[in-house]
Every structure is written in structure tokens, then in C-alpha cells.
Design an enzyme around this catalytic site. Structure first.
Site, PDB file in Angstrom:
ATOM      1  CG  PHE A 133      -1.852   1.203   1.199  1.00  0.00           C
ATOM      2  CD1 PHE A 133      -2.980   1.200   0.393  1.00  0.00           C
ATOM      3  CD2 PHE A 133      -1.577   2.338   1.953  1.00  0.00           C
ATOM      4  CE1 PHE A 133      -3.832   2.307   0.353  1.00  0.00           C
ATOM      5  CE2 PHE A 133      -2.424   3.440   1.910  1.00  0.00           C
ATOM      6  CZ  PHE A 133      -3.548   3.425   1.110  1.00  0.00           C
ATOM      7  CG  ASP A 153       5.517   3.652   1.639  1.00  0.00           C
ATOM      8  OD1 ASP A 153       5.577   4.357   2.677  1.00  0.00           O
ATOM      9  OD2 ASP A 153       4.480   3.504   0.974  1.00  0.00           O
ATOM     10  CE  LYS A 193      -0.766   5.670   7.770  1.00  0.00           C
ATOM     11  NZ  LYS A 193      -0.427   5.054   6.490  1.00  0.00           N
TER      12      LYS A 193
HETATM   13  C1  LIG Z   1      -0.754   5.339   5.057  1.00  0.00           C
HETATM   14  C2  LIG Z   1       0.270   4.938   4.056  1.00  0.00           C
HETATM   15  C3  LIG Z   1       0.437   5.648   2.853  1.00  0.00           C
HETATM   16  C4  LIG Z   1      -0.485   6.779   2.441  1.00  0.00           C
HETATM   17  O1  LIG Z   1      -0.454   7.830   3.321  1.00  0.00           O
HETATM   18  P1  LIG Z   1      -1.594   8.996   3.212  1.00  0.00           P
HETATM   19  O2  LIG Z   1      -1.141  10.002   4.216  1.00  0.00           O
HETATM   20  O3  LIG Z   1      -2.889   8.351   3.542  1.00  0.00           O
HETATM   21  O4  LIG Z   1      -1.562   9.501   1.829  1.00  0.00           O
HETATM   22  C5  LIG Z   1       1.462   5.275   2.024  1.00  0.00           C
HETATM   23  N1  LIG Z   1       2.271   4.252   2.334  1.00  0.00           N
HETATM   24  C6  LIG Z   1       2.137   3.529   3.466  1.00  0.00           C
HETATM   25  C7  LIG Z   1       3.072   2.425   3.762  1.00  0.00           C
HETATM   26  C8  LIG Z   1       1.123   3.849   4.360  1.00  0.00           C
HETATM   27  O5  LIG Z   1       0.963   3.122   5.467  1.00  0.00           O
END
Ligand SMILES: *Cc1c(COP(=O)(O)O)cnc(C)c1O
Length: 404
Positions: free
Chosen positions: A133, A218, A247
Site C-alpha cells: 500500500f 516506503d 503518518k
Molecule cells: C498510510 C500509508 C500511505 C499513504 O499515506 P496517506 O497520508 O494516507 O496519503 C502510504 N504508504 C504507506 C506504507 C502507508 O501506510
């Protein structure tokens, strides 16, 4: 008629019919004074818990001085946060955004631009992993490759080659003359708290070095102390060339960041990328306050200690309730309970005990307490989990293991 059915919010979320009015540390309170133990942290955002005094003070002080000036001018608070993030990581440069998806967009653009700047603009494809994700913009959805999120939104953005999770041969085979980078979460968060083995990250690093590719992590969910180190990659000793954060970076204030080495950032010159809000003084005050707390002596030792305690207690619960929980996984305070019962049922049962958690892929329930959680609050949560398991076990009998 309840308020939800009259809401004018675009109904893109399946919300629980529950609202909180205020928070304090690991606790959330409803308007009627009901108290919940927050083991979700706004999905890995509220690392310092709710209303942390240092964060509140920093944001309050900054908002009285200056909130926003635009990136047409120097922003000393941003220069300071960037310098601190670089000092604490592999990186030389930071671009500030407002969300995880935006941080990832910058990571993707940086990886592509690197090759263009090196005279190979045909190298734009990125190898990614199934179940990942990376956000909800069109490009980050394509990177994640999940059909349920892509359906109905037109042509999928080109340039991503997905391979099965943990399959190094498939990753090797996906590399071609158009490949620019490999992108991975060191622990797959939304995908079900699936930990990537350090050897696998090392193998990806070698592949990237051999083929002249950039390695992109990520760490939007895993970063900022969630796993017991400031960044999850620090457990493996494998450094990326580019990394996305968000986050917990602002502790609840929206901040995203894309970090890169000077070499990887080669193509990102004036005019190539931008953001109106990104890196404004208010957001930077939040980020700096979060770092103030996290970089203080003993912060991560404490996170590791309570995380180990929680993991041990969860392992014992799993052993006692095999008809409810199949596996405990994760690192630090990014923990997952792979459920035997439907994960949604376990989340509901936990909420009935006043413990809030978040479901993830692979039938997993995520436990993401604020990093400031105390041992007594871990014990409170463990009691809630035991009671929820007790309730669920009444209705879900274990499968008989041979014999009579
Ligand atoms: C939450 C998340 C995202 C997206 O972040 P948003 O602030 O919702 O755009 C991208 N990568 C990972 C691994 C995430 O957990």
C-alpha cells in the site's frame, strides 16, 4: 435517524458509529465521557499520544507567530527539520509534503528523474510487491497494484511491475532495460503487518547496485519510531536511496517527507517539484517537536522494552485462544494479530472491551499504540484482549486435533 445517515461527508469510509471529543495520552474520550484505550493511534499517526504537552506547546507557539509563507521564501523551521532528519538517516535532502501519498509521489518522481538526468529517460519503471500500500493518488494506487482500489478509476498509471511478496527470483526477472527502481515497505502495514526479512532487503540492495537501480523504502507507516528504531530500515542495516515518511512525522499534524541521497536527488532541481503547503512553519514546528521527544535519551529503549512486553503477552494469549488468534507478528509497536475468526469480528469484540484497533489485510488486526504507552496501559490492553478472546472463543470452538 442517526447523524451518520444524514452526513454530507462523501461516504467513502465505512465508519464506526463512534466519535471522540478529546484525547489524553493513550486515552480517547467520547462526549459522554466514555473512555477508550487507543491502540490505533489514528493509524500510526499519534506516536506521542493525544494532546502531548510538548507538541501542543510547539504548535501553539508557532501558530501565534507564523503559520504559512509559501516556498517562495526560505523557511528556517523546515531547514532545521530537514537537517535533523538527514543527520538521523542515510539522506542528504528532504522534500516536505502533506501526506504519505504525496511523499510517495515525490519518491516516484525522484527515482524517474534520476535516470532522466543521467541520460536514460527510458528508465522509468518501478518494481513493487503484491499486497503493498503506497497511497490513494493515481500513481501510488498503481504502485500498490490492488485491484479493489484501482477498479473504475480509468487506465492504471503505467510504470509499475508487481511481483509476489518475498519472491526474489520474480523481482530479478522483473528487471529490464526500462527499470528505474525497486519500491518496498520494510514491513507491509496495510497489507497485514508482514515483515520483510533483512536478507530480502539485502538481496534487493544488491540487485539495485548491480543494475544501477534506486532502492526506495516506503516508511510512511514504519518510520518515526514505530518499530523501535527511528526508521525500520535501521534494523536491517540496509539503507535505501529514497524514503517516504508521513503518518507520525507530525504527531497528528499532516506532514509528509521524501528523503533522498544527493546522488538519487540529482534530477530534482528548481522548478521540478513543489507543494503549496508542504513544509510550512506550522507543520515544521510539529515535526521538530516530535523529533525533540523521540531523540531524547532513552526514548527508543523504552519503546523496545514495552513492545517486547506486549509481544510476549500477546504470544501467551495466542497460545491460550488458538480458536481466535493464529499468529502474532510485527516489530516494535507495529504488531499484528492474524486472526482465526474474521478480523473485523475481533476488532468489534476488542472495541466492545473499550480497546480500539485497526484491521489490515491477510485477516490481521493491527495494534498500533502511541509510542508513549506505559507498562500499566499495556496491561490494561492485554486484559481487554483476553476478555475479547474469551467472548469470541465461546462462539468459535477450536478445530478438534485428531483423537476421539
Ligand atoms: C498510510 C500509508 C500511505 C499513504 O499515506 P496517506 O497520508 O494516507 O496519503 C502510504 N504508504 C504507506 C506504507 C502507508 O501506510
Amino acid at each position: 435517524m442517526n447523524e451518520q445517515s444524514t452526513s454530507h461527508l462523501l461516504p467513502t469510509y465505512a465508519r464506526v458509529d463512534l466519535a471522540f471529543e478529546r484525547g489524553e495520552g493513550v486515552w480517547l474520550f467520547t462526549a459522554s465521557g466514555e473512555r477508550y484505550l487507543d491502540f490505533t493511534s489514528g493509524v500510526a499517526v499519534n506516536a506521542l499520544g493525544h494532546a502531548h504537552p510538548q507538541l501542543v506547546a510547539a504548535i501553539s507557539e508557532q501558530v501565534r507567530k507564523l503559520s504559512h509563507v509559501s516556498n517562495l521564501y526560505r523557511i528556517p523551521e523546515a531547514e532545521r527539520l530537514a537537517a535533523r532528519l538527514c543527520a538521523a538517516s542515510f539522506a542528504d535532502f528532504v522534500f516536505f509534503a502533506n501526506s504519505g501519498a504525496e511523499a510517495m509521489e515525490c519518491a516516484i518522481k525522484t527515482a524517474r528523474k534520476y535516470h532522466a538526468a543521467n541520460g536514460a529517460p527510458e528508465r522509468y519503471r518501478i518494481v513493487t510487491f503484491e499486497g503493498a500500500f503506497h497511497g490513494r493518488t493515481l500513481a501510488t494506487l498503481a504502485a500498490g497494484g490492488q485491484k479493489k482500489y484501482l477498479d473504475g478509476f480509468g487506465p492504471v498509471v503505467d510504470g509499475f511491475d508487481q511481483v509476489p511478496f518475498g519472491d526474489i527470483e520474480a523481482a530479478k526477472n522483473a528487471i529490464g532495460p526500462a527499470t528505474a527502481a525497486i519500491l518496498i515497505e520494510p514491513i507491509m502495514g496495510e497489507g497485514g503487518v508482514r515483515v520483510v526479512a533483512p536478507e530480502f532487503l539485502r538481496a534487493l540492495r544488491e540487485l539495485c547496485d548491480r543494475h544501477g537501480l534506486l532502492l526506495v523504502f516506503d516508511e510512511v507507516q514504519t518510520g518515526m519510531g514505530r518499530t523501535g528504531e527511528l526508521f525500520a530500515y535501521q534494523h536491517s542495516g540496509v539503507a535505501p536511496d529514497i524514503m517516504a515518511l508521513a503518518k507520525a512525522l507530525g504527531g497528528g499534524f499532516p506532514v509528509g517527507a521524501c528523503l533522498a541521497t544527493a546522488a538519487a536527488a540529482k534530477g530534482m532541481t528548481a522548478g521540478t517539484h513543489g507543494s503549496t503547503f508542504g513544509g510550512n512553519p506550522l507543520a515544521m514546528a510539529a515535526g521538530n517537536a516530535v523529533l525533540d521527544v523521540m531523540l531524547a535519551d532513552g526514548f527508543f529503549e523504552r519503546v523496545k522494552r514495552v513492545a517486547l512486553l506486549l509481544k510476549q503477552k500477546l504470544a501467551s494469549i495466542k497460545d491460550r485462544y488458538p480458536s481466535v488468534i493464529a499468529e502474532v507478528r510485527g516489530e516494535g509497536l507495529l504488531l499484528g494479530l492474524r486472526a482465526v475468526v474474521p478480523s473485523g469480528e475481533l476488532v468489534d469484540a476488542l472495541r466492545a472491551q473499550k480497546l480500539i484497533t485497526a484491521a489490515a489485510g491477510d485477516n490481521v488486526v493491527r495494534l498500533l499504540p502511541p509510542l508513549i504507552v506505559a507498562e500499566a496501559e499495556i496491561s490494561d490492553a492485554v486484559r481487554c484482549i483476553e476478555r475479547a478472546c474469551e467472548e469470541l472463543a465461546k462462539h468459535h470452538r477450536p478445530v478438534a486435533q485428531g483423537g476421539a
